[in-house]
Design a protein around this motif. Sequence first.
Motif, short mmCIF file in Angstrom:
data_model
loop_
_atom_site.label_atom_id
_atom_site.label_comp_id
_atom_site.label_asym_id
_atom_site.label_seq_id
_atom_site.Cartn_x
_atom_site.Cartn_y
_atom_site.Cartn_z
N PHE A 99 -37.21 -1.84 31.03
CA PHE A 99 -38.06 -2.50 32.02
C PHE A 99 -39.47 -1.92 31.99
O PHE A 99 -40.45 -2.65 32.06
N LEU A 100 -39.53 -0.61 31.85
CA LEU A 100 -40.83 0.05 31.85
C LEU A 100 -41.66 -0.40 30.64
O LEU A 100 -42.84 -0.75 30.76
N PHE A 101 -41.06 -0.41 29.47
CA PHE A 101 -41.82 -0.72 28.25
C PHE A 101 -42.11 -2.21 28.12
O PHE A 101 -43.12 -2.61 27.56
N GLU A 102 -41.21 -3.05 28.65
CA GLU A 102 -41.41 -4.50 28.49
C GLU A 102 -42.23 -5.11 29.61
O GLU A 102 -42.90 -6.11 29.42
N ILE A 176 -31.53 -2.67 24.53
CA ILE A 176 -31.75 -3.38 25.79
C ILE A 176 -33.16 -4.00 25.82
O ILE A 176 -33.33 -5.13 26.28
N SER A 177 -34.16 -3.29 25.29
CA SER A 177 -35.52 -3.86 25.23
C SER A 177 -35.55 -5.15 24.43
O SER A 177 -36.22 -6.12 24.81
N ALA A 178 -34.83 -5.16 23.31
CA ALA A 178 -34.84 -6.34 22.44
C ALA A 178 -34.35 -7.57 23.20
O ALA A 178 -34.88 -8.67 23.05
N LEU B 24 -39.41 4.04 38.30
CA LEU B 24 -38.81 3.55 37.07
C LEU B 24 -39.12 4.49 35.90
O LEU B 24 -38.34 4.64 34.97
N ALA B 25 -40.28 5.12 35.98
CA ALA B 25 -40.70 5.99 34.89
C ALA B 25 -40.07 7.37 34.96
O ALA B 25 -40.06 8.10 33.98
N MET B 26 -39.51 7.72 36.14
CA MET B 26 -38.96 9.06 36.30
C MET B 26 -37.90 9.44 35.26
O MET B 26 -38.00 10.50 34.63
#
Lengths: 286, 297
Positions: A99-102, A176-178, B24-26
Amino acid sequence: MIPSIPQSRFHKGVYAGYITLFFIYLSAPLIVVGVFAFNDSLFPSMPWEGGTLAWFFGNEAPYIGIFNDSKLLGSVGVSAFVAFWVTLLSVTVGTCNAFLFERAQFPGKNLLYVVALSPLVIPGVILGISILVFSNAIANGIEDTIGWDLEFLRPGLFLVILGQFAFVTTITTLVISARLRKFDVSLEEAALNLGATRRAALWTVTIPFLKPALVGAGIVAFLMSFENFNTTLMLVGSDAPLTIAMFDRLKQGSTPVLNALSLLLMVVSGGLALLSVFVQRDKNPD
Amino acid sequence: MTNPAPVTKGGKTSGTIRFGAVLLAMPLVLWLFLLVILPHIDLLLVSLHERISYGKYEFSLINYIEFFVEPLYWNTYVRTAVMSIMATVLTLVIGFPVSYYIAKMMRGKGKSILFLLCLIPFWVSELVRTFGWMILLRESGVISNFLQWAGIADGPVEMLYNDATIMVGLVYTSMLFMVVPLVSVLDSLDDSLIEAGYDLGGNAFTVTRDIVIPHAMPGIASGCIVVFMLTLGNYLTPNLLGGKDSLWFTEQIYTQFITRFNWESGSAFGFLLLVLSSLIVWFGLKISRQTLSETVG
């Protein structure tokens, strides 16, 4: 070299022969491991002494079958315990990372992404020793300053779980990101427009969409943990997970009970592999 | 989720959304700092220590000097690197025709079955695979017995515990990590490009050299990087198939850490292996003009 280009019979034959040889090479070790599980001999080697099931169910020394070998069975339990926690932790953290990266934009994101990928290019032994050294430093520091001896920071299952979690999380994050990348955000927005709270939209729309990737990542994480050797070797304490226990037996020279165990492992992990392929297959490809 | 565009219901302000992103980043930050970044910094620091007496340490380069002065360590290091490169090249040479066959010569169901067959050994523990090779190659093993039965050898043949055997095991263990990226990259090569190459007067060799290999370069790079790194860090295969004299660098690290309890020099060795592995990965990315994110992501 593609079917639409005419090729001589001879060339095609040679190529097909090479492929056949390749698959013999690929399968030979696995087949012998399985076959020798049924050899009625004290050593997993030639000659063939006739078939037996003693290496599965045997109860009289030296014919102790796998189902009566409490040490090996115990190590299977240890491995399952470790793999359970690694799976739970790495899928949870992997989902947050995805979630963070996408979804999120923040400074330094690309750098953080590269760091998050780095456990894949760090050799397992080094990941193991670095965590060993670091946790030992923390444990010593705490002992020197406030006098508590924190047993869990010494080599043992807690560190094994952390060590495996450190690199398995990269893989779950990627898987999961994919899947999350393919998600149409307008579905979530529609849920919000229809009066759902953020939390409800997440649990009823996004998470069900991610489910194949979550299950797939979970299976991969479980197997990677169960089969890990390098990182575990450096962090293990007195409770030996299966790979370590099998390695010790193998070095000493063992009876075919190891073959029986290996055959069971092959069947189980083969089943899990098929399951993960099945789960991850997209029912409506887009 | 700091993106201000989506309309949020339930009266959420941008403040709580930013708080959510931090939350979320933690896990990510904890994971990377506590288990990856700080341990490796600590590893470097410990490797720069010299033990003076019990519990007393001083800054020194002695562990690195020892590595370069003692021929055994240095030779093992170079040997591990050279053998890993050889194993990577061999895996590529053996795996490429197979990947090409799966991607371009097969169609439909046969193709997926063949591809799945390639993946099966990956799902079996490396320990089990190595065990299989031991049963095949040992003195009382299957191949030795077969050679005697066929009359090629007079007595038992010991095929374990030499470099060729280590190589067979390493290539076997790595094969899947080469075949998977190669099949996926070759799959994306349009047949018409190959046909065009032949129409323009090319033959199998020139078409492979000028069309297939340039197209497959990203797959070759990522396969080689993963295989090299796994081989360099391997412990099981050289140890079990190579026996006492396998001289693999990870074994030196293990000896320093566990047997001799010399963590300072073990850390130095670990760090040197990490540098070697990173350098070659970086070099591989450079010559194939890839980035790490493209290669593994």
